[in-house]
Design a protein around this motif. Structure first.
Motif, PDB file in Angstrom:
ATOM      1  N   UNK A  26       9.703 -28.835  14.083  1.00 29.77           N
ATOM      2  CA  UNK A  26       9.638 -27.619  14.876  1.00 29.77           C
ATOM      3  C   UNK A  26      10.478 -26.622  14.520  1.00 29.77           C
ATOM      4  N   UNK A  27      10.124 -25.366  14.130  1.00 27.26           N
ATOM      5  CA  UNK A  27      11.180 -24.488  13.763  1.00 27.26           C
ATOM      6  C   UNK A  27      11.081 -23.493  14.801  1.00 27.26           C
ATOM      7  N   UNK A  28      11.967 -22.512  14.831  1.00 31.57           N
ATOM      8  CA  UNK A  28      12.125 -21.306  15.561  1.00 31.57           C
ATOM      9  C   UNK A  28      10.979 -20.282  15.247  1.00 31.57           C
ATOM     10  N   UNK A  29      10.710 -20.347  13.939  1.00 37.99           N
ATOM     11  CA  UNK A  29       9.572 -19.395  13.506  1.00 37.99           C
ATOM     12  C   UNK A  29       8.125 -19.705  13.967  1.00 37.99           C
ATOM     13  N   UNK A  30       8.216 -21.033  14.668  1.00 41.74           N
ATOM     14  CA  UNK A  30       6.768 -21.333  15.293  1.00 41.74           C
ATOM     15  C   UNK A  30       6.540 -21.061  16.583  1.00 41.74           C
ATOM     16  N   UNK A  31       7.641 -20.358  17.285  1.00 39.82           N
ATOM     17  CA  UNK A  31       7.723 -19.955  18.684  1.00 39.82           C
ATOM     18  C   UNK A  31       7.125 -18.749  19.103  1.00 39.82           C
ATOM     19  N   UNK A  32       6.316 -18.408  19.995  1.00 42.05           N
ATOM     20  CA  UNK A  32       6.044 -17.044  20.630  1.00 42.05           C
ATOM     21  C   UNK A  32       6.649 -17.136  22.117  1.00 42.05           C
ATOM     22  N   UNK A  33       7.015 -16.185  22.487  1.00 43.96           N
ATOM     23  CA  UNK A  33       7.463 -16.141  24.039  1.00 43.96           C
ATOM     24  C   UNK A  33       6.793 -15.167  24.875  1.00 43.96           C
ATOM     25  N   UNK A  34       6.085 -15.770  25.865  1.00 44.50           N
ATOM     26  CA  UNK A  34       5.313 -14.652  26.854  1.00 44.50           C
ATOM     27  C   UNK A  34       6.402 -14.137  27.697  1.00 44.50           C
ATOM     28  N   UNK A  35       5.935 -12.855  27.881  1.00 40.40           N
ATOM     29  CA  UNK A  35       6.709 -11.868  29.070  1.00 40.40           C
ATOM     30  C   UNK A  35       5.710 -11.188  30.011  1.00 40.40           C
ATOM     31  N   UNK A  36       6.249 -10.884  31.019  1.00 40.74           N
ATOM     32  CA  UNK A  36       5.580 -10.428  32.077  1.00 40.74           C
ATOM     33  C   UNK A  36       6.356  -9.091  32.472  1.00 40.74           C
ATOM     34  N   UNK A  37       5.558  -8.011  32.205  1.00 41.13           N
ATOM     35  CA  UNK A  37       6.317  -6.608  32.866  1.00 41.13           C
ATOM     36  C   UNK A  37       5.593  -6.150  33.799  1.00 41.13           C
ATOM     37  N   UNK A  38       6.396  -5.361  34.627  1.00 44.43           N
ATOM     38  CA  UNK A  38       5.634  -4.785  36.030  1.00 44.43           C
ATOM     39  C   UNK A  38       6.309  -3.575  36.133  1.00 44.43           C
ATOM     40  N   UNK A  39       5.684  -2.777  37.131  1.00 46.40           N
ATOM     41  CA  UNK A  39       6.052  -1.370  37.087  1.00 46.40           C
ATOM     42  C   UNK A  39       7.259  -1.309  38.195  1.00 46.40           C
ATOM     43  N   UNK A  40       7.943  -0.299  38.397  1.00 43.95           N
ATOM     44  CA  UNK A  40       9.170  -0.211  39.229  1.00 43.95           C
ATOM     45  C   UNK A  40      10.501  -0.046  38.268  1.00 43.95           C
ATOM     46  N   UNK A  41      11.602  -0.237  38.998  1.00 44.71           N
ATOM     47  CA  UNK A  41      12.865  -0.108  38.337  1.00 44.71           C
ATOM     48  C   UNK A  41      13.827  -1.313  38.780  1.00 44.71           C
ATOM     49  N   UNK A  42      14.743  -1.875  37.792  1.00 42.74           N
ATOM     50  CA  UNK A  42      15.598  -3.314  38.390  1.00 42.74           C
ATOM     51  C   UNK A  42      14.800  -4.228  39.016  1.00 42.74           C
ATOM     52  N   UNK A  43      13.505  -4.519  38.304  1.00 47.73           N
ATOM     53  CA  UNK A  43      12.647  -5.660  39.143  1.00 47.73           C
ATOM     54  C   UNK A  43      12.903  -6.446  37.892  1.00 47.73           C
ATOM     55  N   UNK A  44      13.292  -7.919  38.504  1.00 46.47           N
ATOM     56  CA  UNK A  44      13.927  -9.105  37.995  1.00 46.47           C
ATOM     57  C   UNK A  44      13.456 -10.247  39.039  1.00 46.47           C
ATOM     58  N   UNK A  45      12.048 -10.528  38.912  1.00 48.21           N
ATOM     59  CA  UNK A  45      11.306 -11.523  39.980  1.00 48.21           C
ATOM     60  C   UNK A  45      11.202 -12.800  39.606  1.00 48.21           C
ATOM     61  N   UNK A  46      11.980 -13.812  39.676  1.00 50.92           N
ATOM     62  CA  UNK A  46      11.574 -14.992  39.557  1.00 50.92           C
ATOM     63  C   UNK A  46      10.207 -15.639  39.938  1.00 50.92           C
ATOM     64  N   UNK A  47       9.522 -16.072  39.065  1.00 51.30           N
ATOM     65  CA  UNK A  47       8.220 -16.435  39.515  1.00 51.30           C
ATOM     66  C   UNK A  47       8.358 -17.879  40.335  1.00 51.30           C
ATOM     67  N   UNK A  48       8.017 -17.851  41.704  1.00 54.48           N
ATOM     68  CA  UNK A  48       8.207 -18.990  42.405  1.00 54.48           C
ATOM     69  C   UNK A  48       7.844 -20.499  41.933  1.00 54.48           C
ATOM     70  N   UNK A  49       6.787 -20.577  41.267  1.00 60.46           N
ATOM     71  CA  UNK A  49       6.199 -21.813  40.646  1.00 60.46           C
ATOM     72  C   UNK A  49       6.815 -22.096  39.286  1.00 60.46           C
ATOM     73  N   UNK A  50       7.658 -20.936  38.691  1.00 58.97           N
ATOM     74  CA  UNK A  50       7.862 -21.233  37.090  1.00 58.97           C
ATOM     75  C   UNK A  50       9.431 -20.770  37.132  1.00 58.97           C
TER      76      UNK A  50
END
Length: 326
Positions: A26-50
């Protein structure tokens, strides 16, 4: 003493010996990181189930992407949550849609990152389905036109890879044709070739606000018991012009992953989905398991099953743990 059996344990005696004969890495080169982008400013909402996964507004995105780059994770896949939705998901293909703006921003701020755009309509439609609805049914061919518009707009914004996840018949062919006609012949398609209708997607729908408002997705996502159908789906996407093949979910479908890899020879991507993430997080937070050991073992199993790349919400943690093991 005479023996008529093999001494397999000879090669397991020390850490050094085990490392010398290790077959899967397992290498770091194998990894893809998912991100969720939203409208607004200074929004950093933790996903309740994640736990540990956040929805981020664009003003906070650069910090997150700098962190990803510092960890030597090579790629991210972008999911957008729009401010407004309608019945045709028009924000999915808007020039200044949330995904398009996020892609441009990442490519400007972190040009070395490979940016993958998830191409679907479900987050953008008010009904939560992945296509055009008529009389309560998801229409295949009219949906292809909107998905193609979405893919072209994402490529225009600078996406390095288009990743269509809708499971409409012919979606790879339609998107490939649309990209080529728009001049994006070198933009590859990372197809969600084998996407099962799975209970493991529940937490993702919290993150992407993409739950169907009626019915389910069983008419277009695959039936979990089916193996041969998965191979037909994968081979169709290869014929239509896919460059990568995603198998989703990963952990319960390792057998499918191996068969897709062996039958096509194409780069295979495991999607370590939200439910797989949340189960481990929940058990770890209760002290029932060793999170690090479980995660690394799980991701390695995906590599062993034939995955070349892994989309995982554990990417940042896994990158740190891989560094620590060096």
């Amino acid at each position: 003493m005479e023996t008529n059996f093999h001494r397999h344990r000879r090669l397991r005696k020390t850490a050094g010996l085990r490392a010398m004969v290790r077959e899967t890495f397992l290498r770091k080169e194998d990894l893809i990181y998912p991100i969720f982008v939203v409208e607004g400013e200074k929004v950093k909402n933790e996903v309740p189930s994640m736990p540990g996964v956040y929805q981020l507004s664009l003003d906070l995105l650069n910090v997150e992407m700098n962190q990803v780059e510092d960890l030597d994770i090579p790629a991210v896949i972008v999911f957008g949550v729009p401010g407004e939705k309608d019945d045709c998901g028009s924000e999915a293909y808007a020039e200044n849609g949330i995904v398009q703006r996020a892609v441009r921003q990442i490519k400007d701020n972190n040009p070395s990152l490979t940016v993958i755009a998830d191409t679907c309509l479900c987050q953008f439609t008010d009904h939560g389905h992945c296509g055009v609805i008529e009389n309560g049914e998801v229409l295949n061919d009219p949906s292809l036109a909107l998905l193609t518009k979405t893919a072209v707009s994402q490529a225009k914004a600078g996406a390095d890879i288009i990743a269509p996840s809708n499971m409409m018949d012919g979606f790879v062919a339609a998107i490939r044709k649309g990209l080529d006609e728009a001049g994006y012949i070198d933009v590859p398609i990372m197809s969600y070739a084998v996407k099962f209708s799975s209970a493991f997607y529940g937490p993702f729908r919290d993150a992407a606000h993409s739950s169907p408002q009626f019915g389910d997705r069983n008419s277009y996502q695959m039936d979990p018991p089916n193996r041969l159908e998965a191979l037909r789906e994968a081979n169709s996407d290869v014929e239509e012009g896919a460059d990568f093949l995603i198998v989703k979910p990963a952990l319960s479908y390792l057998d499918i992953m191996r068969e897709v890899k062996d039958s096509t020879g194409y780069p295979v991507v495991a999607y370590n989905v939200s439910g797989e993430y949340s189960m481990i997080k929940g058990a770890a937070m209760n002290g029932w398991i060793n999170e690090r050991e479980i995660v690394l073992e799980k991701l390695t199993s995906m590599k062993r099953a034939g995955a070349d790349l892994i989309i995982t919400y554990f990417a940042k943690d896994a990158a740190r743990w891989i560094d620590e093991e060096k």
